[in-house]
Motif scaffolding. Structure first.
Motif, PDB file in Angstrom:
ATOM      1  N   GLN A  78      98.055 113.474  74.517  1.00  0.00           N
ATOM      2  CA  GLN A  78      98.338 112.450  73.514  1.00  0.00           C
ATOM      3  C   GLN A  78      97.479 112.666  72.269  1.00  0.00           C
ATOM      4  O   GLN A  78      97.963 112.554  71.146  1.00  0.00           O
ATOM      5  CB  GLN A  78      98.082 111.071  74.115  1.00  0.00           C
ATOM      6  N   LYS A  81      98.908 115.378  70.137  1.00  0.00           N
ATOM      7  CA  LYS A  81     100.000 114.902  69.283  1.00  0.00           C
ATOM      8  C   LYS A  81      99.434 114.163  68.059  1.00  0.00           C
ATOM      9  O   LYS A  81      99.857 114.399  66.925  1.00  0.00           O
ATOM     10  CB  LYS A  81     100.921 113.953  70.057  1.00  0.00           C
ATOM     11  N   ILE A  85      99.705 115.345  64.071  1.00  0.00           N
ATOM     12  CA  ILE A  85     100.200 114.474  63.000  1.00  0.00           C
ATOM     13  C   ILE A  85      99.133 114.320  61.925  1.00  0.00           C
ATOM     14  O   ILE A  85      99.423 114.357  60.734  1.00  0.00           O
ATOM     15  CB  ILE A  85     100.636 113.112  63.579  1.00  0.00           C
ATOM     16  N   ALA A 126     104.862 108.285  62.261  1.00  0.00           N
ATOM     17  CA  ALA A 126     104.878 109.468  63.128  1.00  0.00           C
ATOM     18  C   ALA A 126     104.242 109.150  64.484  1.00  0.00           C
ATOM     19  O   ALA A 126     104.762 109.553  65.528  1.00  0.00           O
ATOM     20  CB  ALA A 126     104.157 110.625  62.451  1.00  0.00           C
ATOM     21  N   ASN A 127     103.142 108.416  64.485  1.00  0.00           N
ATOM     22  CA  ASN A 127     102.492 108.068  65.753  1.00  0.00           C
ATOM     23  C   ASN A 127     103.279 107.015  66.521  1.00  0.00           C
ATOM     24  O   ASN A 127     103.348 107.060  67.750  1.00  0.00           O
ATOM     25  CB  ASN A 127     101.053 107.604  65.508  1.00  0.00           C
ATOM     26  N   TYR A 128     103.867 106.084  65.834  1.00  0.00           N
ATOM     27  CA  TYR A 128     104.680 105.045  66.484  1.00  0.00           C
ATOM     28  C   TYR A 128     105.875 105.678  67.209  1.00  0.00           C
ATOM     29  O   TYR A 128     106.180 105.337  68.344  1.00  0.00           O
ATOM     30  CB  TYR A 128     105.171 104.042  65.443  1.00  0.00           C
ATOM     31  N   ILE A 129     106.511 106.631  66.538  1.00  0.00           N
ATOM     32  CA  ILE A 129     107.719 107.249  67.073  1.00  0.00           C
ATOM     33  C   ILE A 129     107.413 108.353  68.085  1.00  0.00           C
ATOM     34  O   ILE A 129     108.114 108.507  69.074  1.00  0.00           O
ATOM     35  CB  ILE A 129     108.581 107.810  65.918  1.00  0.00           C
ATOM     36  N   TYR A 130     106.337 109.092  67.860  1.00  0.00           N
ATOM     37  CA  TYR A 130     106.083 110.298  68.659  1.00  0.00           C
ATOM     38  C   TYR A 130     104.902 110.159  69.630  1.00  0.00           C
ATOM     39  O   TYR A 130     105.062 110.350  70.829  1.00  0.00           O
ATOM     40  CB  TYR A 130     105.870 111.478  67.703  1.00  0.00           C
ATOM     41  N   THR A 131     103.735 109.834  69.128  1.00  0.00           N
ATOM     42  CA  THR A 131     102.536 109.866  69.963  1.00  0.00           C
ATOM     43  C   THR A 131     102.479 108.727  70.973  1.00  0.00           C
ATOM     44  O   THR A 131     102.185 108.945  72.147  1.00  0.00           O
ATOM     45  CB  THR A 131     101.272 109.791  69.075  1.00  0.00           C
ATOM     46  N   ALA A 133     104.980 106.513  71.801  1.00  0.00           N
ATOM     47  CA  ALA A 133     106.336 106.009  72.033  1.00  0.00           C
ATOM     48  C   ALA A 133     106.530 105.458  73.440  1.00  0.00           C
ATOM     49  O   ALA A 133     107.446 104.679  73.665  1.00  0.00           O
ATOM     50  CB  ALA A 133     107.364 107.091  71.770  1.00  0.00           C
TER      51      ALA A 133
END
Length: 134
Positions: A78, A81, A85, A126-131, A133
């Protein structure tokens, strides 16, 4: 598949918490940058990068446990990721500073404020959607 983001109460609270964490990161970032650039006379982009990266580490920890309350047991993955970002954000950050400070001759620290504001938006989504999620 298109990910829809709604303005739920939970989303708004996460956004506000992310902003507070980011605000705390500003002190880490600016403090480190100032110390390295002004006191130790290290090149402004090296100082800026060091400040940005130290703030990234503190921001990750605060966001993991407070903002997103992540229970993901793969914290190292995590963080990878989150750090990826942040590195993209660092490129944006330095590019914005280069344009504003070097080309448009705006004060370095004012340029840094604009860069942080712009990169913060990128980092949150980017973190909300990817890291975070999960």
């Amino acid at each position: 598949m298109l990910l829809a983001i709604t303005l739920s109460k939970e989303f708004v609270f996460k956004f506000l918490r992310f902003g507070l964490v980011g605000f705390s990161g500003i002190f880490v970032d600016f403090g480190t940058t100032y110390l390295l650039k002004e006191k130790l006379k290290i090149h402004k982009y090296v100082a800026n990068s060091a400040g940005f990266l130290l703030a990234t580490i503190s921001n990750y920890l605060l966001n993991r446990y407070w903002t997103f309350q992540s229970q993901d047991p793969k914290a190292f993955e995590q963080f990878g990721k989150f750090f990826g970002i942040a590195l993209i954000g660092l490129l944006f950050n330095n590019l914005i500073i280069y344009i504003l400070n070097d080309k448009l001759k705006i004060n370095f620290y004012l340029s840094k404020v604009f860069a942080i504001a712009a990169v913060s938006i990128w980092n949150f989504f980017a973190n909300y959607i990817y890291t975070f999620a999960g």
